[in-house]
Design a protein around this motif. Structure first.
Motif, PDB file in Angstrom:
ATOM      1  N   UNK A   1      -3.714 -16.300   6.139  1.00  0.00           N
ATOM      2  CA  UNK A   1      -2.838 -15.318   5.529  1.00  0.00           C
ATOM      3  C   UNK A   1      -1.976 -14.657   6.578  1.00  0.00           C
ATOM      4  N   UNK A   2      -1.354 -13.534   6.222  1.00  0.00           N
ATOM      5  CA  UNK A   2      -0.460 -12.828   7.141  1.00  0.00           C
ATOM      6  C   UNK A   2      -1.191 -12.374   8.398  1.00  0.00           C
ATOM      7  N   UNK A   3      -2.425 -11.924   8.249  1.00  0.00           N
ATOM      8  CA  UNK A   3      -3.189 -11.471   9.408  1.00  0.00           C
ATOM      9  C   UNK A   3      -3.431 -12.627  10.368  1.00  0.00           C
ATOM     10  N   UNK A   4      -3.824 -13.757   9.835  1.00  0.00           N
ATOM     11  CA  UNK A   4      -4.106 -14.916  10.689  1.00  0.00           C
ATOM     12  C   UNK A   4      -2.844 -15.422  11.377  1.00  0.00           C
ATOM     13  N   UNK A   5      -1.708 -15.353  10.682  1.00  0.00           N
ATOM     14  CA  UNK A   5      -0.436 -15.749  11.302  1.00  0.00           C
ATOM     15  C   UNK A   5      -0.091 -14.812  12.457  1.00  0.00           C
ATOM     16  N   UNK A   6      -0.296 -13.501  12.249  1.00  0.00           N
ATOM     17  CA  UNK A   6       0.004 -12.528  13.306  1.00  0.00           C
ATOM     18  C   UNK A   6      -0.936 -12.704  14.497  1.00  0.00           C
ATOM     19  N   UNK A   7      -2.205 -12.994  14.233  1.00  0.00           N
ATOM     20  CA  UNK A   7      -3.153 -13.222  15.322  1.00  0.00           C
ATOM     21  C   UNK A   7      -2.816 -14.493  16.096  1.00  0.00           C
ATOM     22  N   UNK A   8      -2.386 -15.513  15.376  1.00  0.00           N
ATOM     23  CA  UNK A   8      -2.045 -16.774  16.034  1.00  0.00           C
ATOM     24  C   UNK A   8      -0.911 -16.584  17.037  1.00  0.00           C
ATOM     25  N   UNK A   9       0.018 -15.688  16.735  1.00  0.00           N
ATOM     26  CA  UNK A   9       1.114 -15.412  17.666  1.00  0.00           C
ATOM     27  C   UNK A   9       0.614 -14.780  18.961  1.00  0.00           C
ATOM     28  N   UNK A  10      -0.553 -14.143  18.872  1.00  0.00           N
ATOM     29  CA  UNK A  10      -1.173 -13.540  20.060  1.00  0.00           C
ATOM     30  C   UNK A  10      -2.171 -14.489  20.709  1.00  0.00           C
ATOM     31  N   UNK A  11      -2.321 -15.674  20.152  1.00  0.00           N
ATOM     32  CA  UNK A  11      -3.314 -16.616  20.660  1.00  0.00           C
ATOM     33  C   UNK A  11      -4.732 -16.214  20.309  1.00  0.00           C
ATOM     34  N   UNK A  12      -4.884 -15.472  19.203  1.00  0.00           N
ATOM     35  CA  UNK A  12      -6.193 -14.964  18.801  1.00  0.00           C
ATOM     36  C   UNK A  12      -6.557 -15.502  17.417  1.00  0.00           C
ATOM     37  N   UNK A  13      -7.819 -15.341  17.068  1.00  0.00           N
ATOM     38  CA  UNK A  13      -8.280 -15.694  15.729  1.00  0.00           C
ATOM     39  C   UNK A  13      -9.432 -14.765  15.355  1.00  0.00           C
ATOM     40  N   UNK A  14      -9.763 -14.718  14.094  1.00  0.00           N
ATOM     41  CA  UNK A  14     -10.835 -13.851  13.609  1.00  0.00           C
ATOM     42  C   UNK A  14     -11.840 -14.679  12.808  1.00  0.00           C
ATOM     43  N   UNK A  15     -12.998 -14.103  12.610  1.00  0.00           N
ATOM     44  CA  UNK A  15     -13.979 -14.744  11.739  1.00  0.00           C
ATOM     45  C   UNK A  15     -13.894 -14.123  10.349  1.00  0.00           C
ATOM     46  N   UNK A  16     -13.516 -14.923   9.373  1.00  0.00           N
ATOM     47  CA  UNK A  16     -13.502 -14.486   7.981  1.00  0.00           C
ATOM     48  C   UNK A  16     -14.858 -14.834   7.389  1.00  0.00           C
ATOM     49  N   UNK A  17     -15.673 -13.806   7.160  1.00  0.00           N
ATOM     50  CA  UNK A  17     -17.034 -14.030   6.678  1.00  0.00           C
ATOM     51  C   UNK A  17     -17.108 -14.134   5.161  1.00  0.00           C
ATOM     52  N   UNK A  18     -16.146 -13.503   4.471  1.00  0.00           N
ATOM     53  CA  UNK A  18     -16.167 -13.484   3.007  1.00  0.00           C
ATOM     54  C   UNK A  18     -14.749 -13.671   2.487  1.00  0.00           C
ATOM     55  N   UNK A  19     -14.577 -14.585   1.539  1.00  0.00           N
ATOM     56  CA  UNK A  19     -13.293 -14.782   0.866  1.00  0.00           C
ATOM     57  C   UNK A  19     -13.494 -14.485  -0.615  1.00  0.00           C
ATOM     58  N   UNK A  20     -12.660 -13.603  -1.167  1.00  0.00           N
ATOM     59  CA  UNK A  20     -12.765 -13.249  -2.586  1.00  0.00           C
ATOM     60  C   UNK A  20     -11.400 -13.451  -3.251  1.00  0.00           C
ATOM     61  N   UNK A  21     -11.393 -13.733  -4.563  1.00  0.00           N
ATOM     62  CA  UNK A  21     -10.117 -13.984  -5.240  1.00  0.00           C
ATOM     63  C   UNK A  21      -9.443 -12.736  -5.781  1.00  0.00           C
ATOM     64  N   UNK A  22     -10.133 -11.572  -5.743  1.00  0.00           N
ATOM     65  CA  UNK A  22      -9.594 -10.368  -6.365  1.00  0.00           C
ATOM     66  C   UNK A  22      -9.554  -9.207  -5.370  1.00  0.00           C
TER      67      UNK A  22
END
Length: 236
Positions: free
Chosen positions: A140-161
């Motif tokens: 998502x937008x957060x992951x795109x912004x982190x990628x520009x910094x050469x970083x990534x995060x751990x997404x532990x939970x994905x929900x549809x709502x």
């Protein structure tokens, strides 16, 4: 299904050719179908329904899940209006009006043991994340912004709502990055702490647009409802 779609399209064509019918919100019994995410349902619908109760008590609202297909629902006649994040370009036959500008905040539980009054990028990356993804995508937008910094995060939970995510955060040490209005709307019900995203994280906000098909543009009842949606959104 094909026959139903043809009937809707033929009805729409007939409405284009017919003269506009008089409209009085005080006596109208029209029903409108609005495609929206639960984000817009939470943020906008209570204020809209409150206003309709005063000005047009006979009008009914049916909320539909758009699930990424809001423009198709308008084109097919399945929905009268849609409320969606603004995207570049406008589809053929669709009219769009920007009604809200939104920004992001980060929320954690109020007594989070690792987060104080400021959320640094280092701490943000150390935490596990909840991601709201209506379509199920992992990025998502957060992951795109982190990628520009050469970083990534751990997404532990994905929900549809959007609605469920803050309640999950309240009972865990996860962090959630979401629209600020959702955080404010749920603040009385969920014990959370809202913080600006890390300063290094370039998270642009987004606009919300109200969309409708051009065949409904001159419909007095349709235009009246659009004006009321814009009116309740304006002070937000």
């Amino acid at each position: 299904i094909l026959n139903e779609r043809m009937e809707r399209l033929l009805a729409g064509a007939g409405e284009l050719l017919a003269p506009p019918q008089p409209f009085d919100p005080r006596t109208s019994t029209r029903r409108f179908r609005i495609a929206a995410s639960d984000y817009m349902e939470i943020v906008l619908m209570p204020a809209l329904l409150e206003r309709l109760g005063r000005e047009a008590p006979g009008i009914d609202i049916v909320l539909l899940r758009h699930a990424g297909h809001a423009m198709r629902q308008l084109d097919d006649g399945e929905a009268d209006l849609s409320l969606v994040p603004a995207t570049p370009g406008t589809e053929t036959g669709i009219v769009a009006q920007r009604i809200l500008s939104e920004k992001f905040v980060c929320v954690v539980r109020a007594d989070h043991p690792l987060v104080g009054k400021k959320l640094t990028l280092e701490r943000y990356l150390e935490l596990t994340h909840v991601l709201v993804s209506p379509g199920g995508a992992r990025g998502g937008l957060v992951d795109d912004a982190l990628a520009k910094l050469g970083k990534s995060r751990r997404v532990a939970v994905v929900v549809p709502h959007f609605l469920v995510a803050p309640f999950l955060v309240e009972r865990t040490d996860h962090v959630l990055t979401l629209a600020a209005r959702i955080a404010r709307s749920l603040a009385p019900a969920v014990k959370l702490k809202a913080l600006p995203p890390p300063s290094e994280l370039d998270l642009p906000g987004f606009d919300v647009r109200l969309c409708w098909h051009e065949r409904d543009h001159a419909d007095p009842a349709h235009a009246w409802l659009r004006s009321r949606i814009a009116a309740v959104a304006k002070p937000m």
